[in-house]
Design a protein around this motif. Structure first.
Motif, mmCIF file in Angstrom:
data_model
loop_
_atom_site.group_PDB
_atom_site.id
_atom_site.type_symbol
_atom_site.label_atom_id
_atom_site.label_comp_id
_atom_site.label_asym_id
_atom_site.label_seq_id
_atom_site.Cartn_x
_atom_site.Cartn_y
_atom_site.Cartn_z
ATOM 1 N N GLU A 181 0.690 -1.368 -0.293
ATOM 2 C CA GLU A 181 -0.342 -0.149 -0.099
ATOM 3 C C GLU A 181 0.630 0.882 0.562
ATOM 4 O OE1 GLU A 181 -3.351 -0.073 -1.131
ATOM 5 O OE2 GLU A 181 -3.177 -1.892 -0.823
ATOM 6 N N LYS A 184 2.424 2.236 -3.595
ATOM 7 C CA LYS A 184 1.498 2.980 -4.141
ATOM 8 C C LYS A 184 1.289 4.344 -4.387
ATOM 9 C CE LYS A 184 -1.852 -0.648 -4.071
ATOM 10 N NZ LYS A 184 -3.351 -1.351 -3.903
ATOM 11 N N ASP A 192 2.012 -1.352 -11.656
ATOM 12 C CA ASP A 192 0.748 -2.222 -10.388
ATOM 13 C C ASP A 192 1.503 -3.672 -9.910
ATOM 14 O OD1 ASP A 192 -0.681 -0.209 -11.545
ATOM 15 O OD2 ASP A 192 -1.510 -1.716 -13.408
#
Length: 386
Positions: A181, A184, A192
């Motif tokens: 997380e 990101k 991705d």
């Protein structure tokens, strides 16, 4: 007469060769000897630059005595065409030869600006720093929490600078979900992530990255480093431990990591869990219960409830015997080492002591007294906060 002219010409030729040789020797001496720079500087070599531009800049900065000799030295050593872009720390007294070696050997910057993305248990923190050549200390020019604070202009400016270096730093005790997380939110990276790596298999460390690097590739690097650590530490384990595989070592190390942030306590905390396993006692450690509640996705953000302490989950070590089925975080090297080399103690209990560390005990009576002291400290703190 012709004999006299020939003699004079020969004399002139010899003198000329002697003078030329002297100039060459002098130039070589200038090239290799200590330079005039009195205070270290950060030399920025921009993309597309050439030796002429760099030599002129160095002469203006007082780092070299002659731009011409610098360029001749670069040509003589066949390095004129090997100039690299980057920011290079030039120390005081550096010779021309040393400077040329530095700016042609690699494109790795040794000074200038650095952006560090620090992945912690509760947040992704970004720091923008710049090296002060005079003190060799980094000076922080921006610090913000990604997704919470407004992005400062200094960060945006340094992101546009081609010479800026980048690092991703992973703290001990962060879960794999938290790492994914956080990555990101690192806008310098691309790609991705479709699968969260196995818990415990990411090595807490600092990783050099470049803008555009792939997030999956970085995670793979973290996994490879952790596997190497696991292999090495397992080979160094003590005999007679109540853990039978590298996987169990990793699980135990993750519990040690979550139970203490005090480096010198790791061996004692490890001894408590090893002693409990040997005696057939349940581990009864809160971080495992929390993992059973959160599955490593985020922070609980509150104290455990009695119902959660009693609830049966695969990770609730108040309910299950032995180790939980998986690690509960990504342990650092020191916790891995503590898991296979615990201190020799008779401790089977520990509780917070109010200093950030723990009070250890061999008997339940002693432990109960330590718990009572901790309750008093908690009550005093709560009273002062009201």
């Amino acid at each position: 007469m012709w004999r006299a002219l020939a003699s004079n010409a020969l004399t002139i030729l010899v003198v000329g060769l002697f003078l030329t040789g002297g100039v060459i020797l002098w130039g070589q001496s200038q090239f290799k000897s200590e330079g005039p720079l009195e205070t270290a500087i950060c030399l920025q070599v921009k993309r597309g630059s050439n030796m002429t531009e760099v030599s002129q800049q160095l002469e203006e900065d007082g780092a070299i005595s002659s731009a011409v000799i610098f360029r001749m030295g670069a040509d003589y050593t066949d390095k004129a065409g090997q100039l690299k872009a980057g920011s290079f720390l030039v120390h005081e007294g550096s010779s021309m030869e040393q400077i040329i070696d530095k700016i042609t050997s690699s494109g790795a910057s040794t000074c200038g600006s650095e952006i560090e993305y620090r992945i912690g248990v509760t947040r992704l923190q970004t720091r923008v720093r710049e090296l002060d050549p005079a003190t060799l200390d980094f000076v922080e020019i921006a610090n913000f929490e990604v997704g919470v604070d407004e992005t400062p202009a200094e960060y945006t400016e340094k992101r546009q600078d081609a010479d800026t270096r980048y690092r991703v730093s992973l703290a001990e005790g962060v879960t794999s979900w938290q790492v994914v997380e956080a990555l990101k939110g690192v806008d310098a990276l691309t790609g991705d992530v479709t699968e969260v790596p196995a818990e415990g298999m990411l090595a807490p460390d600092s990783y050099d990255v470049r803008p555009g690097d792939d997030r999956v590739a970085l995670l793979q690097n973290m996994q490879e480093k952790q596997q190497l650590r696991i292999n090495a530490v397992w080979e160094s384990r003590q005999d007679g431990l109540p853990i039978s595989s590298p996987e169990e070592m990793l699980i135990l190390a993750s519990i040690i990591e979550k139970e203490t942030g005090v480096p010198h306590e790791r061996g004692q905390v490890a001894s408590v869990f090893v002693n409990r396993l040997e005696k057939g006692m349940r581990l009864q450690t809160d971080p495992t219960v929390i993992y059973g509640v959160t599955k490593g996705q985020g922070v609980l953000g509150r104290g455990l409830r009695q119902s959660e302490l009693r609830r049966a989950t695969p990770w609730n070590t108040y309910v299950i015997d032995g180790l939980p089925p998986t690690p509960i975080a990504n342990p650092g090297l020191a916790s891995l080492q503590a898991a296979v080399a615990p201190e020799e103690t008779q401790y089977v209990f520990f509780v917070a002591d109010g200093t950030g560390g723990h009070a250890f005990a061999e008997t339940l009576d002693e432990h109960n007294r330590n718990v009572a002291k901790w309750r008093e400290i908690e009550a005093e703190r709560n009273g002062s906060n009201n």
